[in-house]
Structure formats: structure tokens, C-alpha cells
Design an enzyme around this catalytic site. Sequence first.
Site, short mmCIF file in Angstrom:
data_model
loop_
_atom_site.label_atom_id
_atom_site.label_comp_id
_atom_site.label_asym_id
_atom_site.label_seq_id
_atom_site.Cartn_x
_atom_site.Cartn_y
_atom_site.Cartn_z
N SER A 106 6.14 5.46 -4.55
CA SER A 106 5.98 6.91 -4.59
C SER A 106 7.26 7.61 -4.10
O SER A 106 8.29 7.50 -4.76
CB SER A 106 4.74 7.29 -3.78
OG SER A 106 4.39 8.62 -3.97
N ASP A 156 -2.94 8.35 -12.89
CA ASP A 156 -2.27 8.88 -11.69
C ASP A 156 -2.32 10.41 -11.74
O ASP A 156 -1.77 11.03 -12.65
CB ASP A 156 -0.81 8.38 -11.69
CG ASP A 156 -0.09 8.68 -10.39
OD1 ASP A 156 -0.45 9.69 -9.73
OD2 ASP A 156 0.83 7.95 -10.04
N HIS A 187 -2.78 6.75 -8.26
CA HIS A 187 -1.49 6.73 -7.56
C HIS A 187 -1.37 5.53 -6.61
O HIS A 187 -0.28 5.14 -6.25
CB HIS A 187 -1.32 8.06 -6.81
CG HIS A 187 0.11 8.33 -6.42
ND1 HIS A 187 1.12 8.51 -7.34
CD2 HIS A 187 0.70 8.44 -5.20
CE1 HIS A 187 2.26 8.73 -6.72
NE2 HIS A 187 2.04 8.68 -5.41
C1 MLT Z 1 7.54 12.77 -3.96
O1 MLT Z 1 7.51 13.77 -3.28
O2 MLT Z 1 8.43 11.91 -3.90
C2 MLT Z 1 6.41 12.62 -4.92
O3 MLT Z 1 5.72 13.81 -5.05
C3 MLT Z 1 5.50 11.52 -4.53
C4 MLT Z 1 4.92 11.73 -3.17
O4 MLT Z 1 5.56 11.36 -2.21
O5 MLT Z 1 3.80 12.24 -3.06
#
Ligand code: MLT
Length: 205
Positions: A106, A156, A187
Amino acid sequence: MRLQPDFIHQFVPGSSSRTLLLLHGTGGNERDPIPLGRELDPSAALLSPRGKVLENGMPRFFLRLAEGVFDLEDLKHRANELADFVSAAAQHYGFARDKLVAVGYSNGANIAATMLLLRPEILSKAILFRAMVPLFPERQPNLSSARVWIGAGTNDPIIPMSETNVLAELLRSGGADVTMHAFPAGHQLTSADVETAREWLTTLS
Ligand code: MLT
């Protein structure tokens, strides 16, 4: 001796020449991805930094303005800072930079993708779990020696598949060898992600 630039981090020595650069998601820390790293490669060394940005007390690797909307200046600065840290850590701990593979989830996958695009001389191999397009680089990077595995979730709610496809094409347009898998998942990371990424890792020299 302190590492410059400095990140709170864990380094776990390994018994092979590979090092995994473990990059946690929003709200994680340097300890969280250690078991994942061990599962992916029991013999690799592990370098796991903690993101320096705090969002409501949750560590991240760069600032965002909203979910999926990034502060691009901060993102570029943080990706370069992390690349410099990795380079200093390679000297400090004595690991081979060309055997480095980033493993990001992520937010951690997004900073890893940014490093691939901006500093491919430091990072050219990566496993990206639930990544999106972090930025479009001003100059086309030379990614001819890059190898990237991407794991996306077809359900996701944060990252649509179309976004992950654009990231894969962006990396391929620089010459990267990209393997992409779509899992019937959201996710969250699944055991199928980990198993498939582990198999891909064995194909790297
Ligand atoms: C981010 O901010 O890198 C993406 O939105 C993924 C997350 O961290 O939720």
C-alpha cells in the site's frame, strides 16, 4: 555509528546475498513487515525502515492530501531521502545493492514504485502489493534492468484495477519486466499474494 540520512529501522542479517527492503503500509512501523519478509525469503537479510511522516499519529512514507491524492513535492523528497538511506545502509551493513528487492504494501508499495521511477540505480527490483501510480516522472527512467511483481485486488475499494494497469504500463514503457497478478481480494494482503510473490522471487538471480 549513525546512518545518514537517518530512519528508525530494523536490520536483520541473512544467510544469502539478497536483502529485502520492507516498506510498511499507513499506520505500520518497522516491526510489522518482518514476518512477511521472512515468509517471502527465509535466508535474505531484511532492512525495514519506518516512514517519517505522521498522519493522525500513523506513520507513512510521504504526505497525502486525501486518500490517493499525494503531495508530489513531499513524495519526491521522501523517495530521494529513502534512496539515500538505502545507499548508506548498504555501506553500513555491507549488503549488495544489486541484490536488493523492495517489498512494499500500500503506502510502502507507492514509495517503492516512486523509487523505481526516480532512482532506478538504487532500486530496480520490487514486489508491490496494492500499489497505484504515485507520480508520472518528468523524464523517462531507464528501467531496462528492472524486474517488478505487482499484486492487485480485483475488489480493492482504494485502488481500481485500471490504476494498477496504468502503473504496470508506466514501468514497462521504461523497459521494466513487469509481472502482474490480480487476486479476488480487497486492499488486504492474502496468502495467495504472498505465495505467488514468493515463487516469483525464486526466479530472480
Ligand atoms: C497511499 O496513501 O499511499 C495510498 O492511499 C494507500 C494508503 O496508504 O492508504
